[in-house]
Design a protein around this motif. Sequence first.
Motif, mmCIF file in Angstrom:
data_model
loop_
_atom_site.group_PDB
_atom_site.id
_atom_site.type_symbol
_atom_site.label_atom_id
_atom_site.label_comp_id
_atom_site.label_asym_id
_atom_site.label_seq_id
_atom_site.Cartn_x
_atom_site.Cartn_y
_atom_site.Cartn_z
ATOM 1 N N LEU A 17 70.439 50.522 17.590
ATOM 2 C CA LEU A 17 70.456 49.133 18.092
ATOM 3 C C LEU A 17 69.465 48.336 17.243
ATOM 4 N N ASP A 18 70.004 47.444 16.447
ATOM 5 C CA ASP A 18 69.169 46.700 15.474
ATOM 6 C C ASP A 18 68.787 45.350 16.070
ATOM 7 N N GLU A 19 67.483 45.203 16.377
ATOM 8 C CA GLU A 19 66.932 43.930 16.897
ATOM 9 C C GLU A 19 67.709 43.413 18.103
ATOM 10 N N LYS A 76 74.950 46.062 15.004
ATOM 11 C CA LYS A 76 74.269 45.405 13.880
ATOM 12 C C LYS A 76 73.416 44.236 14.332
ATOM 13 N N GLN A 77 72.385 43.986 13.499
ATOM 14 C CA GLN A 77 71.533 42.828 13.745
ATOM 15 C C GLN A 77 72.419 41.582 13.884
ATOM 16 N N ARG A 78 72.104 40.712 14.761
ATOM 17 C CA ARG A 78 72.815 39.452 15.038
ATOM 18 C C ARG A 78 74.166 39.651 15.724
ATOM 19 N N LYS A 107 63.691 48.250 7.669
ATOM 20 C CA LYS A 107 64.178 48.931 8.886
ATOM 21 C C LYS A 107 65.716 49.016 8.855
ATOM 22 N N SER A 108 66.343 47.847 8.665
ATOM 23 C CA SER A 108 67.817 47.861 8.631
ATOM 24 C C SER A 108 68.307 48.692 7.455
ATOM 25 N N THR A 109 67.546 48.662 6.351
ATOM 26 C CA THR A 109 67.914 49.440 5.154
ATOM 27 C C THR A 109 68.037 50.924 5.508
#
Length: 797
Positions: free
Chosen positions: A736-738, A137-139, A36-38
């Motif tokens: 919006l990642d996670e 980004k995630q986190r 997904k992030s890829t």
Amino acid sequence: MHLRGIRLENYRRFKWAELEFPDGIVGIIGNNGAGKSTLMEAIAWALFGTDASRTSKDQIKSIFARKADVCRVILDFEMNGDNFQVVRELKGTSLSVDASVIINKKVSARGNNAVNELIQKTLGMDLKAFMTSFYAKQRELNALSDFQPYKRKELLARMLGIETVDVALRNLRSDKRELELKLDFNRSQLKDKDELRAQKKEKTETLSLLKDKSKVTKEKFDSETSGLKEAEKIWEGLKLKYEEHFRLSQKRSITQTEKQSQKNQLKLQEEEQANLITLDSEEKKLEELLAPYEEIKKKVSLLDEQRIKAEHQKITQNQKKDAEASLTSDQRRLATLNKELEPKGDIEKNLKETKERLVSIEKELEEERNLYMRMEASSKSAKDENRKLESQLKHIEELGPDSVCDRCLRPMGSDYHNIRQHLLNEQNKLEERLQTIEKERERIKKKGQDLKKAKRELEAQKENLQKSSEKFSRLEGERQNLERNVKEKEKTLASLVEVLKNLGEVEYDPSHHERLRKESEGLEKLKQKSTEIVSQLKRLPQVEKKINELKEKILKLSREEKKIEEAIAKLRFSEEEYKNVEKSLAEKREFVHATELTLKDIKHQTEMVKKEIDQIEEEIKNTIQLEQDIKGWEEEQRYLEKLDLLFSDFRVSLIGRIRPTLSRYAKNLFLELCENRYEDFELDEDYEIYIYDQGEKFPIDRFSGGETDLANLCLRIAISLLISESSQVGFSFIILDEIFGSQDTLRKENILNALAQLKNRFRQIFLITHIDDIKDSVENLVYVTENQEGTSDLLLQ
Ligand SMILES: Nc1ncnc2c1ncn2[C@@H]1O[C@H](COP(=O)(O)OP(=O)(O)OP(=O)(O)O)[C@@H](O)[C@H]1O
Ligand SMILES: [Mg+2]
């Protein structure tokens, strides 16, 4: 700007995947690690290249791809009515980067750098701004809520670009500090120009004084040098004379030494000659004294022989006397022995008879012993027989006459008395026999005792006789030895008598012999001395010859010495004059040398002073230059001072402007998302969040984890809005990642509803999550799934 589609070829997990991006809220769902992030990273990579990748370029290409395969991403987007297609590739084994941009089907840029430039220009933002505005980004939300206040402030400053102003301000102040230090240092290095000029004047005067001094000294040096040259010429002539004089003196001295040595030798030779002449007359006297030498020597030798003979005679006479005495003693002893040995024959005969007698007695004793044994046996058998008869008789008597015979088993009757009588008779006979035997035994016993007594006596006699016999044997041995000795001695005596007879009458006078011997010894010494003198006298002719030679040599040397003397006198060399000239020359040289040193010193001083003047001039020049530089730096310092003020003001006004806008955006979103449960949302100067509950203001820590996450999401979206507002791109999409993390179902719904409200601001909202219960709440879904090969696929629903 909004995204139209993307194609991934050999990009990380994706071997081949294509997707058309729908509008509205798009949920991108898939398991952890599905890609997904890829997918979202690929968008940024297409636009900005390797800097946008989370890894180095060699890890971007799919591990499932072959070496020759190209890794490629093609991104289509629309902006301000234009259709853009960006193609980015990693080619070949070296993974060389290539890119191109096609705008409205027309290639507008080719090559990595050209594409990067065009994209940045078109979007009006660099990668950092893009990532901050479009891509949460995630986190990142975790970082916002978990960081310590100063770190969070740093992160936000970085996102908002304020950090650039801070960095610029920091650099400016550091430059200012450096400049201040430089100024301080250089001011301290500044020198007084007037003082330097005064120093220069003083040095110039010293220089002119040195020039005058140098001129005077040079003149002195020249005159001294010409004086020295003249003196050296005179000195050269004198030196030659000196050397000749020295050579002749040396020669004279050698000749004199040689002459003296010859004279010494002559003296020695003459002394030896005188000695030898004295010895010659001595020798003549010795010859007279030595006239009887040979005769006396002969006499002494004769007397030596006579003495030996006399000594021999004396020794032999003594030996004869001893031999006679010894012979007489032996003969006397022999006579005694003969007498002692006279009874020897009788003793031997007696001993033999005694021994024979002893043998016969032994025999007799043996016979008697045997006889006695036999008597004993007879006595025993008679006694046994008697006991038998006794027992028979006793048995018969016990049976009595009426009894039956044991043998024939007939009544005994009258036989009883007959048998009894017969037994009694037999008994009497036995008694008689026993008495006879006893008598005989007594006799034999008596005879045995007599024989034993006679034997003992004979044995004692034998022992005495044996002792005497042994003594006679010893004496016999002695007699035989003596007889042998007597014979030997008689022989020796006879030979001694013979020797004496041969020697005859001997005449020898020891005192006469001693006198002559002493006289001979004295003459012997004189003889030796004479021999020595004779041998010494042989040297006389040689000595005389040597004396003549030496005399000649001395004469020659005297002549030579005289010649040298004459040559020396002719030279007319004066030692005193020579020394005086030498001394004056040394003094002149000393003067010249001293003057030369003074000249050198003046020259050195002149150079030093010149250098000092140059140095002072240089310092004056440097001081003027430094004064100018300081002026320039002071101007620069004033300028930096102004800049510092401007930048500080700018920073304050920037923060002053950004913070209320950011706070407003975030507040609207937050109140909307939490359905006005709380009254207000505020950001302080450090971007710390405060929320008003029931009219009271609380820091965010007071609220739940989900509420904190929500507040931070609102802040994050507000940042995106703020950044994109400043670019020419305008709001269009956000990734919006996670972001759901700790949100409960209701909160998730609220977030989704809130995001729906944002639709008028963002045409596309991409929500990446692995939680699939949002699927009913979003308009479109993209599934990221892993296939059997291990690569990933994209599926739009
Ligand atoms: N060059 C590559 N070739 C193949 N796979 C790769 C390559 N580079 C990274 N991957 C793998 O791709 C996977 C996808 O990573 P990605 O971050 O996209 O997952 P995700 O779906 O976002 O997961 P999560 O929900 O955990 O965030 C990872 O497991 C990673 O190991
Ligand atoms: Mg991920």
